[in-house]
Design a protein around this motif. Structure first.
Motif, PDB file in Angstrom:
ATOM      1  N   PHE A 200       0.815  -1.217   0.000  1.00 48.68           N
ATOM      2  CA  PHE A 200       0.000   0.000   0.000  1.00 48.68           C
ATOM      3  C   PHE A 200       0.852   1.273   0.000  1.00 48.68           C
ATOM      4  CE2 PHE A 200      -2.704  -3.340   1.698  1.00 48.68           C
ATOM      5  CZ  PHE A 200      -3.855  -3.172   0.949  1.00 48.68           C
ATOM      6  N   ASP A 201       2.139   1.112  -0.327  1.00 48.50           N
ATOM      7  CA  ASP A 201       3.044   2.251  -0.508  1.00 48.50           C
ATOM      8  C   ASP A 201       3.090   3.153   0.724  1.00 48.50           C
ATOM      9  OD1 ASP A 201       4.907   3.703  -1.912  1.00 48.50           O
ATOM     10  OD2 ASP A 201       3.434   4.994  -2.878  1.00 48.50           O
ATOM     11  N   ILE A 202       3.198   2.525   1.886  1.00 46.26           N
ATOM     12  CA  ILE A 202       3.308   3.254   3.149  1.00 46.26           C
ATOM     13  C   ILE A 202       4.719   3.052   3.691  1.00 46.26           C
ATOM     14  CG2 ILE A 202       2.472   3.417   5.530  1.00 46.26           C
ATOM     15  CD1 ILE A 202      -0.246   2.457   4.525  1.00 46.26           C
ATOM     16  N   ASP A 203       5.415   4.136   3.996  1.00 43.28           N
ATOM     17  CA  ASP A 203       6.769   4.044   4.545  1.00 43.28           C
ATOM     18  C   ASP A 203       6.725   3.840   6.059  1.00 43.28           C
ATOM     19  OD1 ASP A 203       7.991   6.595   2.286  1.00 43.28           O
ATOM     20  OD2 ASP A 203       7.976   4.400   2.054  1.00 43.28           O
ATOM     21  N   GLU A 204       7.734   3.176   6.556  1.00 46.33           N
ATOM     22  CA  GLU A 204       7.761   2.894   7.991  1.00 46.33           C
ATOM     23  C   GLU A 204       7.787   4.169   8.819  1.00 46.33           C
ATOM     24  OE1 GLU A 204      10.192   0.065  11.184  1.00 46.33           O
ATOM     25  OE2 GLU A 204      10.892   0.269   9.107  1.00 46.33           O
ATOM     26  N   HIS A 205       8.474   5.227   8.317  1.00 46.00           N
ATOM     27  CA  HIS A 205       8.546   6.463   9.095  1.00 46.00           C
ATOM     28  C   HIS A 205       7.219   7.202   9.143  1.00 46.00           C
ATOM     29  CE1 HIS A 205       9.052   8.252   5.030  1.00 46.00           C
ATOM     30  NE2 HIS A 205       8.508   9.327   5.593  1.00 46.00           N
ATOM     31  N   GLU A 206       6.243   6.756   8.320  1.00 46.65           N
ATOM     32  CA  GLU A 206       4.919   7.377   8.343  1.00 46.65           C
ATOM     33  C   GLU A 206       3.989   6.737   9.368  1.00 46.65           C
ATOM     34  OE1 GLU A 206       4.355   8.886   3.740  1.00 46.65           O
ATOM     35  OE2 GLU A 206       4.117   6.737   4.165  1.00 46.65           O
ATOM     36  N   LEU A 207       4.378   5.601   9.922  1.00 44.47           N
ATOM     37  CA  LEU A 207       3.507   4.902  10.870  1.00 44.47           C
ATOM     38  C   LEU A 207       3.192   5.729  12.116  1.00 44.47           C
ATOM     39  CD1 LEU A 207       4.821   1.205  10.746  1.00 44.47           C
ATOM     40  CD2 LEU A 207       2.824   2.184   9.610  1.00 44.47           C
ATOM     41  N   PRO A 208       4.170   6.408  12.743  1.00 40.53           N
ATOM     42  CA  PRO A 208       3.804   7.219  13.910  1.00 40.53           C
ATOM     43  C   PRO A 208       2.717   8.248  13.603  1.00 40.53           C
ATOM     44  CG  PRO A 208       6.184   6.955  13.789  1.00 40.53           C
ATOM     45  CD  PRO A 208       5.626   6.403  12.524  1.00 40.53           C
ATOM     46  N   ARG A 209       2.761   8.853  12.413  1.00 36.30           N
ATOM     47  CA  ARG A 209       1.717   9.826  12.039  1.00 36.30           C
ATOM     48  C   ARG A 209       0.358   9.139  11.930  1.00 36.30           C
ATOM     49  NH1 ARG A 209       1.947  14.842   9.561  1.00 36.30           N
ATOM     50  NH2 ARG A 209       4.153  14.564   9.061  1.00 36.30           N
TER      51      ARG A 209
ATOM     52  N   LEU B  38     -10.680  12.462   5.737  1.00 30.51           N
ATOM     53  CA  LEU B  38     -10.876  12.880   4.352  1.00 30.51           C
ATOM     54  C   LEU B  38     -11.609  14.211   4.259  1.00 30.51           C
ATOM     55  CD1 LEU B  38     -11.784   9.420   2.754  1.00 30.51           C
ATOM     56  CD2 LEU B  38      -9.555  10.544   2.910  1.00 30.51           C
ATOM     57  N   LEU B  39     -12.531  14.449   5.181  1.00 26.11           N
ATOM     58  CA  LEU B  39     -13.245  15.723   5.188  1.00 26.11           C
ATOM     59  C   LEU B  39     -12.309  16.870   5.574  1.00 26.11           C
ATOM     60  CD1 LEU B  39     -16.023  16.996   4.746  1.00 26.11           C
ATOM     61  CD2 LEU B  39     -16.507  16.615   7.165  1.00 26.11           C
ATOM     62  N   GLY B  40     -11.318  16.567   6.431  1.00 24.19           N
ATOM     63  CA  GLY B  40     -10.352  17.598   6.812  1.00 24.19           C
ATOM     64  C   GLY B  40      -9.532  18.078   5.635  1.00 24.19           C
ATOM     65  N   TYR B  41      -9.259  17.191   4.675  1.00 25.37           N
ATOM     66  CA  TYR B  41      -8.522  17.598   3.479  1.00 25.37           C
ATOM     67  C   TYR B  41      -9.408  18.434   2.560  1.00 25.37           C
ATOM     68  CZ  TYR B  41      -6.334  17.259  -1.114  1.00 25.37           C
ATOM     69  OH  TYR B  41      -5.789  17.569  -2.343  1.00 25.37           O
ATOM     70  N   ALA B  42     -10.690  18.042   2.419  1.00 27.62           N
ATOM     71  CA  ALA B  42     -11.587  18.742   1.490  1.00 27.62           C
ATOM     72  C   ALA B  42     -12.137  20.028   2.073  1.00 27.62           C
ATOM     73  CB  ALA B  42     -12.748  17.807   1.103  1.00 27.62           C
ATOM     74  N   LEU B  43     -12.351  20.068   3.365  1.00 24.71           N
ATOM     75  CA  LEU B  43     -13.051  21.223   3.959  1.00 24.71           C
ATOM     76  C   LEU B  43     -12.507  21.474   5.363  1.00 24.71           C
ATOM     77  CD1 LEU B  43     -15.479  23.206   3.492  1.00 24.71           C
ATOM     78  CD2 LEU B  43     -16.875  21.543   4.714  1.00 24.71           C
ATOM     79  N   PRO B  44     -11.429  22.248   5.478  1.00 22.66           N
ATOM     80  CA  PRO B  44     -10.904  22.561   6.819  1.00 22.66           C
ATOM     81  C   PRO B  44     -11.973  23.204   7.687  1.00 22.66           C
ATOM     82  CG  PRO B  44      -9.373  23.255   5.111  1.00 22.66           C
ATOM     83  CD  PRO B  44     -10.638  22.882   4.409  1.00 22.66           C
ATOM     84  N   GLY B  45     -12.039  22.750   8.936  1.00 26.65           N
ATOM     85  CA  GLY B  45     -13.077  23.263   9.827  1.00 26.65           C
ATOM     86  C   GLY B  45     -12.549  24.000  11.021  1.00 26.65           C
ATOM     87  N   ASP B  46     -11.221  24.206  11.059  1.00 31.72           N
ATOM     88  CA  ASP B  46     -10.605  24.934  12.180  1.00 31.72           C
ATOM     89  C   ASP B  46     -11.003  24.348  13.524  1.00 31.72           C
ATOM     90  OD1 ASP B  46      -9.420  26.700  10.374  1.00 31.72           O
ATOM     91  OD2 ASP B  46     -11.228  27.953  10.330  1.00 31.72           O
TER      92      ASP B  46
ATOM     93  N   ALA C 121      -1.831  14.569   2.754  1.00 33.54           N
ATOM     94  CA  ALA C 121      -3.156  14.082   2.377  1.00 33.54           C
ATOM     95  C   ALA C 121      -3.062  12.769   1.608  1.00 33.54           C
ATOM     96  CB  ALA C 121      -3.879  15.127   1.545  1.00 33.54           C
ATOM     97  N   GLU C 122      -1.976  12.608   0.838  1.00 33.89           N
ATOM     98  CA  GLU C 122      -1.807  11.372   0.086  1.00 33.89           C
ATOM     99  C   GLU C 122      -1.700  10.171   1.017  1.00 33.89           C
ATOM    100  OE1 GLU C 122       1.192   9.418  -3.284  1.00 33.89           O
ATOM    101  OE2 GLU C 122       1.494  11.471  -2.567  1.00 33.89           O
ATOM    102  N   LEU C 123      -1.091  10.380   2.198  1.00 35.10           N
ATOM    103  CA  LEU C 123      -0.992   9.293   3.173  1.00 35.10           C
ATOM    104  C   LEU C 123      -2.386   8.869   3.644  1.00 35.10           C
ATOM    105  CD1 LEU C 123       0.651   7.451   5.026  1.00 35.10           C
ATOM    106  CD2 LEU C 123       0.819   9.360   6.650  1.00 35.10           C
ATOM    107  N   ALA C 124      -3.274   9.827   3.838  1.00 36.12           N
ATOM    108  CA  ALA C 124      -4.649   9.496   4.232  1.00 36.12           C
ATOM    109  C   ALA C 124      -5.330   8.668   3.149  1.00 36.12           C
ATOM    110  CB  ALA C 124      -5.441  10.764   4.516  1.00 36.12           C
ATOM    111  N   GLY C 125      -5.024   8.981   1.881  1.00 34.61           N
ATOM    112  CA  GLY C 125      -5.605   8.203   0.794  1.00 34.61           C
ATOM    113  C   GLY C 125      -5.104   6.768   0.791  1.00 34.61           C
ATOM    114  N   ARG C 126      -3.824   6.590   1.067  1.00 31.44           N
ATOM    115  CA  ARG C 126      -3.268   5.233   1.103  1.00 31.44           C
ATOM    116  C   ARG C 126      -3.827   4.459   2.290  1.00 31.44           C
ATOM    117  NH1 ARG C 126       1.564   8.157  -0.194  1.00 31.44           N
ATOM    118  NH2 ARG C 126       2.423   7.810   1.907  1.00 31.44           N
ATOM    119  N   LEU C 127      -4.027   5.138   3.426  1.00 27.71           N
ATOM    120  CA  LEU C 127      -4.667   4.484   4.566  1.00 27.71           C
ATOM    121  C   LEU C 127      -6.094   4.081   4.216  1.00 27.71           C
ATOM    122  CD1 LEU C 127      -4.765   3.632   7.564  1.00 27.71           C
ATOM    123  CD2 LEU C 127      -5.490   5.985   8.102  1.00 27.71           C
ATOM    124  N   ALA C 128      -6.809   4.971   3.525  1.00 25.16           N
ATOM    125  CA  ALA C 128      -8.192   4.666   3.133  1.00 25.16           C
ATOM    126  C   ALA C 128      -8.237   3.454   2.207  1.00 25.16           C
ATOM    127  CB  ALA C 128      -8.818   5.878   2.463  1.00 25.16           C
ATOM    128  N   GLU C 129      -7.257   3.356   1.284  1.00 23.03           N
ATOM    129  CA  GLU C 129      -7.218   2.206   0.377  1.00 23.03           C
ATOM    130  C   GLU C 129      -7.015   0.906   1.162  1.00 23.03           C
ATOM    131  OE1 GLU C 129      -4.579   0.472  -3.383  1.00 23.03           O
ATOM    132  OE2 GLU C 129      -3.940   2.272  -2.306  1.00 23.03           O
TER     133      GLU C 129
END
Length: 668
Positions: free
Chosen positions: A434-443, A483-491, A510-518
């Motif tokens: 799913f093209d996720i790097d190990e250093h992205e796991l903490p995020r 996903l809504l946070g990427y499309a419509l910031p709500g502060d 945001a691309e990381l959120a897409g890979r998580l969603a996949e």
């Protein structure tokens, strides 16, 4: 001709075999066959022969059972490559037969397993029964043949007759045919090997020993037997055996001797096997060597060799103050055991410059329980690092991808707990897919935590589990926020359709959120794609698709993934060979895969060049300069194995089956 070589040192036996194999018995292109009891023994023996003869080539080391079937295929007509009475195949035959028995009189001992229609319970029963029948075929073929002739009317005999109605060749009948052919001289000489050797076996089923004896009338058979004493010890009995045999009579009137008490107590299985061998009337050659030195260990070995009990005459033997040949260390934890072991090995290597890590074996009753501690101590001990290998690990324990595959299948009927799901993301093969790097796991872990994701796919999934249909803290609720946070910031204040956007998902992340969603969407579709029952062929196809969808292995992981594919192919072949045409549930398939992937792993880990950590298993008599035992704790050693209910009764009937307690004594 049956030639028996016996010695108290396996090295001497190996040297005898090396001398024997220097001259081929027949064609120099024909392979030499040596029967062994384990892959570890085969590896050690190959290294020893190469050391003595300069090369070890054109030798094969089959197990006795496999070679016996090979012999049947060679000498007898119409013998399949694999018997339908093989326990892996017989399990599925029993799966088909057992439902027919639950209402029949005489099968009451099985009724509580069969009533209720629990398919998984029926599979577990079939698997255990297949194992028991296999033990009967090996150790008590006379029972099997008698049952087929109509003798006995208990449920085991009736069940066996039901199984044999479909025909097929089994080991007991083929053994009888093979013995008849050998005794009558109907076997062509060119079908027999020029020579057969049996090396290092401490036990053989009596029927197989009978087969070797008859085969020895046609070809030379050389048996290399490890025996602790040169004297006859077939009449030795432990004090417990003597008193039990005497009952109310005077034990001394039986004229039974204990000889060396340690050997009499722990050597029962070896004694009985040695007696069986001598009953065959072989030609004998002794290759004994007295133990060197006057250490405590040498004294123990010498006392066993000479069948004496030191100190019975009142004479005491003084040991040198520096004698460390036998040591006992009492430790308060497993970690401390390994720390003490590491320190003691360093001291030995320092005191004996010729000693190498390859000369050391460390055995334990439960290797898996000690693996984390071995790696924690021996894997991090810089700068005094001792090279080591760990043998006898299952594929499931040794390869994280195999365990992850099983966890993935277990998720289908689970609550999709956050910890379960995120543990899959820690696997490199899943990250790669799913093209996720190990250093992205903490995020990702931070996002999951901050969005309050706890368990459940969504409200509908929770309702299926007969729990309140709440969306809050589910995976879809948290994913919707990301996903809504990427499309419509709500502060962190403005809601959209009742959902508060998660503002951290913006810009490049945001691309990381897409890979998580996949990854999650593939996971959420898994229960539907694996729902219901299906044939073994359909399960093979579906589960191979799961492998492709979730795992992308590197060179090392691909080996484990291929082993899973082979386990799926074996499952299909065994079910089809067993004639089981019913649809199977995921629970049954998962139970089967757990067993298949928990089998012993690669043999290459044994004698890998460093200290060898391995399981304490029967017939592991490979010589090392230093032998260490860890984990010999109360409740863990000797191992206890008591199958439940009627299965225990089944096993207790097989008096010819060697008991585990005796095997445990032999292995140590």
């Amino acid at each position: 001709m049956l030639q028996l070589y016996h010695s108290n040192r396996l090295e001497s036996l190996a040297d005898g075999l090396a001398l024997l194999t220097q001259m081929p018995a027949g064609s120099p292109l024909a392979p030499e066959t040596v029967l062994v009891q384990s892959n570890g023994m085969a590896r050690w023996l190959a290294l020893r022969l190469a050391e003595r003869n300069g090369v070890c080539a054109n030798l094969r080391f089959p197990y006795p059972a496999a070679y016996t079937w090979e012999l049947f295929c060679t000498l007898l007509a119409e013998v399949p490559e694999r018997s339908v009475y093989n326990p892996d195949i017989l399990t599925w035959r029993l799966m088909s037969v057992l439902p027919q028995l639950k209402e029949e009189p005489g099968f009451e001992p099985l009724a509580h397993y069969l009533h209720g229609g629990d398919e998984l319970a029926r599979y577990e029963l079939a698997r255990r029964l297949a194992d028991v029948f296999d033990q009967y075929l090996v150790y008590r073929p006379d029972w099997i043949l008698a049952w087929e002739q109509g003798e006995e009317d208990h449920w085991q005999a009736r069940l066996w007759r039901r199984l044999t109605e479909a025909g097929g060749a089994h080991r007991a009948a083929l053994l009888e045919r093979c013995l008849t052919a050998l005794r009558s001289g109907e076997v062509a000489a060119d079908k027999l090997p020029a020579r057969l050797s049996v090396f290092g076996l401490s036990n053989l089923p009596p029927p197989l020993l009978t087969l070797l004896t008859e085969l020895g009338r046609h070809i030379p058979i050389h048996l290399f037997l490890l025996s602790p004493t040169e004297d006859y010890w077939g009449d030795l009995r432990s004090e417990r055996e003597i008193y039990r045999q005497a009952a109310d009579a005077d034990p001394e009137a039986l004229y039974l001797a204990t000889g060396n008490k340690l050997l009499a107590s722990l050597g029962r299985q070896g004694r009985d096997f040695h007696e069986l061998l001598l009953d065959q009337g072989p030609e004998e050659e002794a290759l004994y060597e007295p133990p060197a030195g006057d250490s405590l260990l040498g004294g123990l070995q010498l006392d066993i060799l000479e069948l004496r009990n030191r100190g019975e005459d009142g004479e005491r033997t003084m040991l040198a103050a520096a004698d460390n040949s036998v040591q006992v260390h009492n430790c308060h934890s497993r970690m401390r055991e390994l720390e003490v072991l590491h320190d003691q090995l360093l001291a030995l290597f320092d005191g004996y410059p010729d000693l190498t890590p390859a000369d050391v074996v460390v055995m334990t009753p439960d290797i898996e329980a000690y693996v984390p501690y071995i790696e924690a101590v021996f894997g991090t001990a810089e700068p005094h690092r001792i090279p080591y290998t760990i043998a006898d690990r299952s594929l499931r324990a040794e390869e994280p991808v195999a365990e992850a595959f099983l966890q993935l299948l277990e998720l289908v009927e689970s609550r999709f707990d956050a910890d379960q799901v995120t543990s899959l993301l820690a696997l490199p093969a899943v990250q790669r897919r799913f093209d996720i790097d190990e250093h992205e796991l903490p995020r990702l872990h931070d996002w999951i935590r901050r969005n309050g994701i706890r368990w459940g796919v969504d409200a509908a999934h929770r309702a299926e589990l007969e729990l309140p249909a709440e969306e809050a803290n589910s995976w879809r609720a948290g994913l919707r926020r990301m996903l809504l946070g990427y499309a419509l910031p709500g502060d962190e204040r403005r809601l959209f359709a009742g959902t508060l956007p998660f503002d951290e998902v913006e810009g490049g992340v945001a691309e990381l959120a897409g890979r998580l969603a996949e990854f999650l969407e593939n996971l959420f579709r898994l229960p539907a794609s694996l729902a219901g029952k299906r044939s073994a062929a359909d399960w093979q196809l579906a589960l191979n698709q799961v492998l492709e969808r979730f795992f992308l292995g590197d060179e090392g992981e691909e080996t484990a993934l291929q082993a899973i594919r082979e386990a799926l192919a074996d499952l299909r072949a065994e079910v089809e060979a067993g004639g089981c045409d019913e649809a199977l549930s995921l629970a049954v398939v998962l139970s089967h895969l757990r067993g298949a992937l928990s089998a012993a792993g690669r043999a290459g880990s044994f004698l890998g060049g460093g200290v060898t950590f391995c399981a304490m298993v029967p017939m592991r008599s490979i010589p090392f300069e230093v032998v260490c035992l860890i984990g010999v704790n109360d409740g863990e050693y000797p191992r206890q194995h008591r199958p439940a209910g009627s299965i225990w009764w089944l096993r207790s009937l097989a008096e010819g089956i060697a008991r585990r307690a005796a095997k445990t004594a032999i292995c140590s």
